[in-house]
Design a protein around this motif. Structure first.
Motif, short mmCIF file in Angstrom:
data_model
loop_
_atom_site.label_atom_id
_atom_site.label_comp_id
_atom_site.label_asym_id
_atom_site.label_seq_id
_atom_site.Cartn_x
_atom_site.Cartn_y
_atom_site.Cartn_z
N ASP A 60 0.83 -1.17 0.00
CA ASP A 60 0.00 0.00 0.00
C ASP A 60 0.88 1.24 0.00
OD1 ASP A 60 -2.38 1.47 0.27
OD2 ASP A 60 -2.28 1.40 2.44
N SER A 103 -0.22 4.63 -1.66
CA SER A 103 -1.07 5.57 -0.92
C SER A 103 -0.23 6.52 -0.09
CB SER A 103 -2.02 4.79 0.00
OG SER A 103 -2.98 4.10 -0.78
N ILE A 130 -9.33 5.69 4.65
CA ILE A 130 -8.54 4.46 4.57
C ILE A 130 -7.92 4.36 3.18
CG2 ILE A 130 -8.58 1.94 4.83
CD1 ILE A 130 -9.32 3.51 7.38
N ASP A 182 -6.36 2.42 1.11
CA ASP A 182 -5.98 1.01 0.87
C ASP A 182 -6.99 0.39 -0.08
OD1 ASP A 182 -4.54 -1.33 1.06
OD2 ASP A 182 -5.27 -1.86 3.05
N GLY A 183 -6.53 -0.58 -0.82
CA GLY A 183 -7.41 -1.30 -1.74
C GLY A 183 -7.38 -0.69 -3.12
N TYR A 231 -15.17 3.84 -0.83
CA TYR A 231 -16.00 2.82 -0.19
C TYR A 231 -16.31 3.25 1.23
CZ TYR A 231 -11.41 0.91 1.31
OH TYR A 231 -10.15 0.75 1.81
N ALA A 238 -16.83 -2.02 5.05
CA ALA A 238 -16.21 -3.28 4.66
C ALA A 238 -16.95 -4.40 5.38
CB ALA A 238 -14.74 -3.31 5.04
N ILE A 264 -12.12 -1.94 10.19
CA ILE A 264 -12.40 -0.52 10.40
C ILE A 264 -13.52 -0.31 11.40
CG2 ILE A 264 -11.50 0.33 8.20
CD1 ILE A 264 -14.26 0.08 7.01
N GLY A 318 -13.34 4.77 2.73
CA GLY A 318 -12.20 4.19 2.02
C GLY A 318 -11.83 5.02 0.82
N PRO A 374 -9.35 4.44 -1.97
CA PRO A 374 -8.35 3.67 -2.72
C PRO A 374 -7.88 4.45 -3.94
CG PRO A 374 -10.54 2.93 -3.30
CD PRO A 374 -10.73 4.02 -2.25
#
Lengths: 530, 530
Positions: free
Chosen positions: A185, A188, A243, A245-246, A257, A260, A479, A492, A494
């Motif tokens: 990651d 990011s 967040i 990530d992803g 997003y 989760a 989360i 999220g 990403p």
């Protein structure tokens, strides 16, 4: 370039706060070239984008060099020295930019890198979360060394190498940087730093108090995160966690997003006779654990994925109207993914996005006896089933466990926690060993909440195409802890390509995704308000 | 000791034939001590038993030495030199006893040892079948070298060693001779030879023409047997084949079996996506081949073992009244076996013996993804199922295959024979690869036929306790060929202990089983008539 300040109220942003900020900035003698962009409308957002883009284009080499340097550090669980080196590099990177930064270490955990940057007059505090650890590597499966990044003209094995250190930017935006954690990651983290640098270069102050949480054991399942959040609640408190990530949407659309699914693993062992018996001499009489395991799975899960365990769905919250609308607005990727993955027909006719909003029972593995040429005419002694359950709000871990074990008992199984001894084997008709893995519940942030709406606005301002809003990721990250312990909203953010070979060999980051990510991060820092 | 010749007709044996034989023997100047036993009743059978027992007690050392010598020859598939050496030793053993004997070799197959001994005036010809090859060995799992036989006081690891070369017979009948093929199946060969020697020593001529067929590739599945039977049909023709293979009843009772189930193997591969997909991001949408495989198995097989495939039972012949009666008369071993094998409850409430009279679907193996700590949160790409079907008369291989494939198609599966290419994966919702193994049908000899009844009478005469009559073995041997090609009746004549670790490490033969086997073989040779 000076910008005129419009007087009208902008979505959710009171003009009064805008005035305060502009006055404060003027009073501080700061250039107003773009400094009041937090208060401005679409035209001005576009100007911020252009500014960040100009910065990026002229700094592509430096940005790539930062990512290259970070990927070269072997920050994987198997290499504690690498994890600490990465944490030191990141603390330095934050301090050089004026952050208060430190590496927290709890009970032998890899350092949790935290940073803080106070924006004068800002009323909101936002945590930018990412992780600097990568998945384990099996170098023999890689086309190049996982910790020696290389840039190629595309994702395929025969894409040509690009020597980005000597080539003149702008680089081909379809280029891919290959290396472990390049996408998952560390991208990011670099996007965050580059966005911060771009704003500073343009003298655009952040509109929010910025906090940074960069974790070093996400790929291990964040075993210390709960303890760290509790212990450093004040330091980590915020109105919102983003967040980082992803991957983004499979269509290539930018994506946010808002939650989760939860997850819990379950290993089941079904027992037959205490030795392998000849299936000619004993088949039809000695219990066949492989057949029993198959029947058990079929009784728990319908072919379309529906979970048939009574009570399992207790607490499941339906999607809100806004969430349903968000799903409907997603670009359809189902047919394309079917082609890519060689899937003749998906399990469910609901489509991918809606399917992921439901709880899931995934069969991760099955093992009994032998197959192929190694198969013997024998009844296996045991069958092993590896499952995970994906949970949705408001299913609980305890409720899930209870429903599954009630179901097993109702089906005639006697649940044991250890391998059964001889007396236990004789005493019960059907024995099953139940081993629950670690687990945690789901989280879905209200799409209509002011914080969520602010993030949506900023993301739209950064993007050149419609932003996909996923009410909840199908995959799981813990989360819920942020909600439960810190009472912060979670969204999220990403940035990386979905075909990044995350967790596999030849992980790679598409350059355009990094560039877009920098603009997204800059827009969040400069314009988030609610 | 002279025996009076009763004048009454004995079961199935016309007095006239008896007279002829006695006259002929007297005419030839042979001692009549026991020579007319073929014509005599229970009292005289008991005398034959005593005679054979006396011979055995005084020759235990020599008999064991013969078995020891045969076990020392490494006649396993991996050692063609050993197979040929064993065949030579056996041809010599037959020739020394007056047999016409030879080793036939077909297309590189291990030699088929055949022998023939014509009994003057006999009208029936009986083949004594056994095999001299043994299962492969993994010496590291053995307590002693598999090809250096040792005698121990019992089956357990701490049973004491007995030096049978220096100890005085009679040896402890509970002693076990450990060695590869000591039980499966060299014991049958030695029992045959010792029985022949005992009769000769007592001047008792065989009542039948004796043929011998000793195979060298039974443990490989008898790949050349069909060809050999066809090619040497005249040489191998007989009224009856006695199959000297397999263990006796688990109760310890002497046993005859009158058939064997057929068998066919089936490997199935169920396909999901062309790569492992994250089960959080794709679970509920991407097909899960492990779950599909489980559902397929559950749809084919009920928990009590019943096969749910329509048409699968076509041709199944019910048990005759005599067969049902034989099953009812079997000693019950179910509870004891449950204890031994740690089985809380058998699959079916019919009991073991009846369960084996039905067709069976055995799941030999299952494999998909990973289980336990190795399990990843991924949807497996393939699931592998290994099955075998046990068949009963008059199911056919073709009918079985057709029923299974019709069923798969009715369940929505598209059957492929090779791994599917990309276009095939996309074109069909559910793909399954079907790979049939070699197979052959079942055989059940009519229990009420004169030949079968004759074998029963002789076995009862040899035994000190009731003889278990199994209408059909649960396991499979290709004896249907004998019926189909040679039109001979087939009866199974096992002698070894059921706990002989057949096919496993530490294979062993209980001495009393060998002694009882010699009496059984002697009784067959001396008294079979119908």
């Amino acid at each position: 370039m000076k910008l005129s300040l419009p007087r009208q109220r902008i979505l959710g942003n009171p003009v009064s706060r805008c005035h305060q900020l502009v006055s404060r900035l003027l009073g501080a003698g700061l250039a107003l070239t773009a400094s009041a962009l937090t208060c401005v409308g679409p035209a001005q957002s576009a100007e911020l984008r252009q500014m960040v883009e100009r910065y990026r284009v002229t700094h592509e080499g430096q940005i790539l060099a930062q990512l290259d340097g970070l990927v070269r550090i072997r920050s994987v669980a198997a290499d504690p020295v690498g994890l600490h080196a990465a944490a030191r590099m990141l603390v330095d990177a934050l301090r050089r930019r004026g952050f208060e930064a430190q590496a927290l270490t709890e009970g032998g955990a890899p350092p949790l890198v935290t940073g803080q940057w106070r924006a004068a007059g800002a009323v909101r505090t936002v945590v930018f979360y990412a992780h600097y650890d990568g998945q384990p590597v099996n170098p023999s499966q890689w086309r190049s060394d996982p910790f020696t990044p290389v840039l190629r003209s595309g994702p395929s094995a025969n894409a040509r190498l690009i020597d980005w250190r000597t080539a003149a930017p702008p680089f081909d935006p379809e280029g891919r940087l290959f290396g472990r954690a390049a996408a998952d990651d560390k991208a990011s983290i670099i996007a965050f730093l580059a966005a911060f640098d771009a704003l500073r270069a343009a003298h655009v102050p952040p509109a929010i108090n910025i906090k940074v949480v960069w974790e070093g054991e996400e790929e291990e399942g964040s075993p210390h995160l709960e303890q760290e959040l509790r212990q450093h609640a004040a330091l980590l408190s915020a109105d919102l966690w983003l967040i980082g990530d992803g991957p983004i949407h499979q269509s290539g659309a930018p994506m946010l997003y808002f939650g989760a699914r939860g997850v819990i693993g379950l290993d089941l062992t079904v027992y037959g006779a205490n030795r392998a018996l000849h299936d000619g001499h004993y088949g039809n009489w000695a219990p066949n654990p492989a057949a029993l395991a198959a029947t058990l799975i079929a009784s728990m899960r319908a072919p379309d994925g529906r979970i048939l365990i009574p009570g399992f769905d207790a607490g499941v919250q339906p999607l809100t109207a806004a969430e349903q609308q968000a799903i409907r607005a997603l670009p359809s990727v189902d047919r394309a993914l079917q082609q890519t993955f060689g899937i003749g027909q998906p399990e469910s006719e609901q489509g991918l996005a809606l399917s992921l909003m439901r709880p899931a029972l995934n069969v991760r593995g099955l093992r009994a006896g032998e197959v192929g040429p190694a198969a013997a005419n024998a009844i296996p002694t045991e069958a092993h089933i590896s499952l995970d359950f994906r949970l949705v709000p408001d299913q609980t871990i305890a409720g899930t466990g209870a429903a599954v074990e009630r179901f097993l008992q109702a089906q005639g199984w006697t649940v044991v926690r250890e391998p059964p001894d001889a007396a236990t084997r004789i005493a019960y008709p059907r024995l099953i060993r139940v081993q629950w893995g670690a687990g945690y519940p789901a989280l879905r942030t209200d799409l209509t909440s002011p914080a969520a709406q602010a993030v949506v606005r900023a993301a739209r301002a950064a993007a050149s195409r419609p932003v996909a809003l996923m009410p909840m990721m199908g995959a799981s990250v813990p989360i819920y802890l942020i909600d439960e312990i810190l009472h912060a909203r979670v969204v999220g953010l990403p940035i990386v390509n979905y075909d990044d070979n995350q967790h596999a060999a030849n992980e790679n980051l598409r350059l355009q995704n990094l560039w877009d990510g920098i603009e997204l991060y800059a827009q969040m820092m400069a314009t988030l308000h609610w």
